[in-house]
Every structure is written in C-alpha cells, then in structure tokens.
Design an enzyme around this catalytic site. Structure first.
Site, PDB file in Angstrom:
ATOM      1  N   HIS A  78     -11.192  -3.961   2.638  1.00 49.38           N
ATOM      2  CA  HIS A  78     -11.230  -3.636   4.064  1.00 49.38           C
ATOM      3  C   HIS A  78     -12.098  -2.410   4.382  1.00 49.38           C
ATOM      4  CE1 HIS A  78      -8.447  -0.951   2.230  1.00 49.38           C
ATOM      5  NE2 HIS A  78      -8.361  -0.236   3.332  1.00 49.38           N
ATOM      6  N   ASP A  79     -12.674  -1.787   3.361  1.00 51.49           N
ATOM      7  CA  ASP A  79     -13.529  -0.620   3.588  1.00 51.49           C
ATOM      8  C   ASP A  79     -15.011  -0.928   3.432  1.00 51.49           C
ATOM      9  OD1 ASP A  79     -11.373   1.130   4.026  1.00 51.49           O
ATOM     10  OD2 ASP A  79     -11.125   1.478   1.882  1.00 51.49           O
ATOM     11  N   ASP A  94      -3.365   4.518  -2.348  1.00 53.33           N
ATOM     12  CA  ASP A  94      -4.488   4.938  -1.529  1.00 53.33           C
ATOM     13  C   ASP A  94      -4.996   6.310  -1.985  1.00 53.33           C
ATOM     14  OD1 ASP A  94      -5.853   4.286   1.192  1.00 53.33           O
ATOM     15  OD2 ASP A  94      -5.258   6.377   1.433  1.00 53.33           O
ATOM     16  N   ASP A 133       0.838  -1.192   0.000  1.00 58.64           N
ATOM     17  CA  ASP A 133       0.000   0.000   0.000  1.00 58.64           C
ATOM     18  C   ASP A 133       0.876   1.247   0.000  1.00 58.64           C
ATOM     19  OD1 ASP A 133      -2.618   1.370   0.408  1.00 58.64           O
ATOM     20  OD2 ASP A 133      -3.198  -0.578   1.245  1.00 58.64           O
ATOM     21  N   GLU A 144      -6.708   3.475  -5.936  1.00 53.75           N
ATOM     22  CA  GLU A 144      -8.045   3.548  -5.359  1.00 53.75           C
ATOM     23  C   GLU A 144      -8.765   4.750  -5.970  1.00 53.75           C
ATOM     24  OE1 GLU A 144     -10.329   3.939  -1.067  1.00 53.75           O
ATOM     25  OE2 GLU A 144      -8.437   4.964  -1.396  1.00 53.75           O
TER      26      GLU A 144
END
Ligand code: NOJ
Ligand code: MG
Length: 538
Positions: free
Chosen positions: A337-338, A207, A105, A275
């Site tokens: 994970h969101d 991200d 990430d 993202e």
C-alpha cells in the site's frame, strides 16, 4: 537445509500471504469505505478461487484517519468505519474455518496525537505519561532539537507551545513517536499484542520496525555526500540526509527480542514480519537475531528496488538468499500500500513475468490485493488526493495504489458504494475478478495456475535454490529441488525468442495461456517475454 512441511510451527514458510488494505477491499454498508464485513464476504474468493494461505490486514483500529489508520487512537478497538471488535473476531474465525491465517498490523513506532496516552503526555511536563513519548527542549535559538526530517517531509519535531518542548514524529505531526526506552510504554505496547493474540490473530506485521529506536543523544544526521547513491526510490527531502541516527539504533534488537518472546509464549505459533527499509544486506539480516530470536523475517523489499533484467535479478536473488542466516527464511514482495502498483511500475507484460518469479523463488511470497488482476495505479485529480504524503510531496502520493478492488463489471466494480473514498479505475470493465475468471489468458488465471501448482510442489514451497548454468543476460533460469524432485524456472526478459539449453522435460505452468509444450533434446524454445515452470524428465 530442507524444511519439512509437516512442522506446524513453521506454517509461515510455505504460506502465500495476501495483503488486504481494508479501506479498499469490499464495502458492505455502502458508506464508501471498505469494512470487515466486506472482507468476510470475500473470504471464499481468497481461499478457494485464488488459493492463498494467509492474510495481512492493514490497520482497522480506531483512528482519526490522518494517515488512513496508521495513526491509532485506540489499539484495542475497531474503528466504526470498519465494524467492531466482535466483527474482527468473527473475521479471524471465518478465515480460520477456511484454513486462512490472519496477521494484523502492529503500529507502535507512534500513535495518533488523539490517543489518550498522548493527550495525557502533552498535558504537562510533570504528567505521569510525559516520558511515554519523546520530548526535547528547543535549541537556544528556539529551533528544533536537531536536523531530523520526517519521512513525509518537514521537520521531525513539532513544538508544543503550552509546555515549551518539541515532540518527535517520524511521520506526520499527528503521529507522535512512542518512547520504547520507557518500561511502562513497552509494557502497554506488549499488552496490545497480547490483546490480538488472545483473539486468535496469527501474528503481526510490525510497522516501521527499524525506526522505533533512534540515537538517544539525538545527533544531527549528516547531509548526503556528493555521488551518494540512494538505495531506494526518490524520497524527496528525506534523501537530503544519510539516516545514520534517526533509525536502526542497536537497541532496536532488544525491542524485537522482547516482542518475540511475547509472541512465542502463545501455542498457536504466531508469526512476525517487520517493515525494515534497510538495503544494506548484512545490516538487514541482523533483524532475524543471532539466534533467530527477533523477527521471523524482516520484509524483503529488494525486488522492488532491483532493475528489471535477468542479470540484476540473478545477482539480487543470490545476494539476498546468501544473507539469510542459517535456519532463517525470507519473503519476497512486489507491491504494497506504500508503492506504485506492480503493473504500473513494470507494465502489464512484465507483471506476468513478475508473478511467476514471485511465486517460484525460495521464500514466502506476499501479494498485494488487486495485483492478481493486473490492477493499475489510478491518476487522482489534483486536489482530490487523500494521502497526506501526497499533499506534501505530490509524486510520492500512495492514493493511486489504494483504489477499490475490482470485483465485477457493474458501475462500482462490485466494491459496494456509489461514491467510494478513492475512485475506481476506469479499466474496471475488463480488469475485474468476474471477467478475468472467464478468460484463460487473464492475469487472474495466471495467478490461480501458479498458486495451485505451487501448492502441489514441494520443490517450490520449500526446496533448495540454485541458479541454472544456462542463466544469461536474456533469460533468468533457476532450479528448485526437494527430496529428489526438481523444477526449473525460466524467464525470458528479452524481446526475442530464446533457446535455453536444458534437460528435456515438460512445461507445467506458463505465462502464456496454454502450457502444452515440451522441452526436447534441442532445449527450451521460450518466446519473448514469456516465463515457464518445467518439470524435467528424470
Ligand atoms: C509504514 C506504513 O506502511 C505506511 O503506510 C505508514 O504511512 C507509515 N508506516 C506510518 O505508519
Ligand atoms: Mg463500509
């Protein structure tokens, strides 16, 4: 265009990615938090038992953990919760030995407020790093510079009393936004990318990749007009505004070109996925770059925003594929994970259809840890939550989808701690790797069949995509072809048996435990809520 799989530089097209949330995967030292040594101990599961090709690791860098690692205070160090840099290097090496690639990430829209860069920046208006972050004067009445709200709700600006200016934060006040219009900041950020590429990382998940550039004039966002349809889930207060000015400023494309040139300077073909929460497809597609010189792929979250029926999915899939620029390649994902977990959003039965869809569409699939077991969201008791977003807006808490991976039927589900940071789901006795491996009808064995078949199937890995003429509002049917080989995929969303008109052939994978079925001259008889992959007789 048919991609030739022997081209090593395009490895990411045919790979299946698996996202690991390190805090919750495997805890080797029993402190309640998953760690890198824990992940190393599970690599055989990933490469052999399951059969994925690449891993995406959520952040494991030094962090005060206000946003569980997405608030980084040292990008080139590993947080002691997870291990150290040497263990990270060993993890990459051990993964490579098993043929698994590893992307990490890259969180550079913001840092932690405890990052030395920010501590220096806030120390005074004259600081040499003042401009590394985004500072603005209050309005004459002392209020924030504009009406932008943080994704996690509340104003996107916090006043630094000592210097009398506000700093901007897209997320928590503990996550000040970096200023990507400052050349020194950009250089420092790119150095971080080089640090991990030098240690063998196969690329990055970027991200907040569309949020890094905002309107330099900091204009107010307009309030949503009446009848405005949200493109995505209910985001609470964040949905009160149309996000015209606080994301996706055109300058973002220079950032991605610049980042890509660093990545491309490495000979091991690192890959980038960003993202990008943009649901307007032409705008979304601009993140590939006109010459495919920006992100290798913007993340494609559209499946998660789509209604779950044959007609909606058909329209969505065709629209996405149509917008991928020539020579480009997309990805598909149903969880991360969101988001709430796949099996919780759609139900256990639909989650099986979803698995088959995800692993047969044209594009690179991304799996979220535990979805291969049918793991469900856990209800976290009031007051026990860990997610700061959940503290602000309870229905947006992400804790439920971040609980420990369920490995076996022992009391901690084999996670490795008596008191894990988030509770283990009470269903762990039957929803776990060990138990499911014994059951041919389990979700895990369905994923294993799908992954193994996909690996052997050129049409599925790289073939063209065509909606099949017998696709209708009950059954979604499409074809994938490569080098003269074709497979047909049929998914029955309805609650009754359907007969689908198609050429005779043989079922090679089914969401049912056994696939011993043939398609005869009368067509395919497909039971309710079942899905199959068929090899037609030539
Ligand atoms: C997106 C990440 O996926 C999310 O988990 C995080 O909270 C925010 N960006 C802030 O970094
Ligand atoms: Mg640990």
């Amino acid at each position: 265009m048919i991609f030739n799989g022997s081209n090593e530089s395009l490895w990411w097209r045919e790979a299946v990615f698996y996202q690991i949330y390190p805090l919750s995967f495997s805890d080797s030292d029993g402190d309640g938090f998953g760690d890198l040594t824990g992940i190393i101990s599970k690599l055989d599961y990933l490469s052999d038992t399951l059969g994925v090709d690449a891993l995406w690791l959520s952040p494991f860098y030094r962090s005060p953990m206000r946003d569980w690692g997405y608030d980084i205070s040292d990008h080139t160090d590993v947080d002691p919760l997870f291990g150290d840099v040497e263990t990270a290097e060993r993890l990459i090496e051990e993964a490579h030995r098993r043929g698994l690639r590893v992307i990490v990430d890259y969180v550079m829209n913001h840092t932690s407020d405890e990052h030395p860069w920010f501590i220096e920046s806030r120390s005074s208006r004259e600081s040499s790093k003042r401009d590394w972050y985004v500072w603005s004067d209050p309005k004459p009445d002392g209020s924030p510079p504009n009406n932008w709200v943080s994704v996690f709700s509340g104003p996107a600006w916090t006043l630094d009393e000592a210097s009398g200016q506000f700093y901007r934060h897209t997320f928590l006040p503990h996550q000040p936004d970096l200023n990507w219009r400052n050349e020194e900041t950009v250089e420092a950020a790119l150095e971080v990318a080089r640090f991990w590429l030098d240690r063998g990382a196969d690329g990055f998940r970027l991200d907040a990749a569309h949020q890094m550039m905002k309107d330099p004039r900091e204009r107010d966002n307009p309030p949503v007009p009446d009848g405005y349809e949200r493109p995505w889930k209910d985001m609470g207060e964040y949905d009160d505004f149309v996000h015209l000015y606080d994301l996706g400023h055109q300058d973002i494309h220079d950032v991605h070109r610049r980042f890509r040139s660093v990545v491309d300077s490495y000979p091991h073909h690192p890959y980038t996925v960003g993202e990008i929460h943009i649901f307007d497809l032409p705008e979304w597609a601009t993140y590939y770059g006109e010459n495919l010189d920006q992100l290798h792929m913007p993340f494609n979250f559209h499946l998660m925003a789509c209604d779950w029926d044959a007609s909606s999915l058909r329209v969505l899939v065709e629209a996405v594929l149509w917008h991928v620029p020539p020579g480009g390649w997309t990805n598909w994902t149903l969880g991360n994970h969101d988001e709430r977990r796949l099996a919780t959003r759609l139900g256990a039965r639909n989650a099986r259809l979803a698995a088959l869809l995800l692993l047969t569409l044209r594009g690179t699939p991304f799996l979220y840890y535990g979805d291969e077991l049918g793991m469900q969201d856990v209800e976290i008791a009031a007051g026990e939550g860990k997610d700061p977003w959940g503290e602000n807006v309870s229905f947006l808490s992400r804790d439920g989808a971040r609980t420990p991976m369920q490995w076996d039927s022992s009391a901690d589900a084999g996670f490795g701690s008596d008191e894990p940071w988030l509770p283990v789901n009470t269903d762990y006795k039957t929803v776990n790797v060990q138990f499911e491996l014994e059951d041919p009808g389990s979700m895990l064995n369905l994923y294993r069949r799908l992954l193994a078949y996909r690996k052997s199937s050129k049409p599925l890995r790289s073939g063209s995509f065509l909606t099949h003429p017998s696709s209708n509002e009950d059954v979604y049917v499409f074809e994938r072809s490569a080098n003269g080989d074709t497979v047909v995929v049929a998914i029955n969303f309805s609650s009754k048996m359907q007969t689908v008109d198609m050429a005779p052939g043989r079922v090679v994978v089914s969401t049912a435990p056994t696939s011993e079925r043939l398609v005869g001259p009368e067509g395919l008889r497909l039971p309710k809520q079942e899905a199959v992959i068929i090899e037609p007789y030539v």
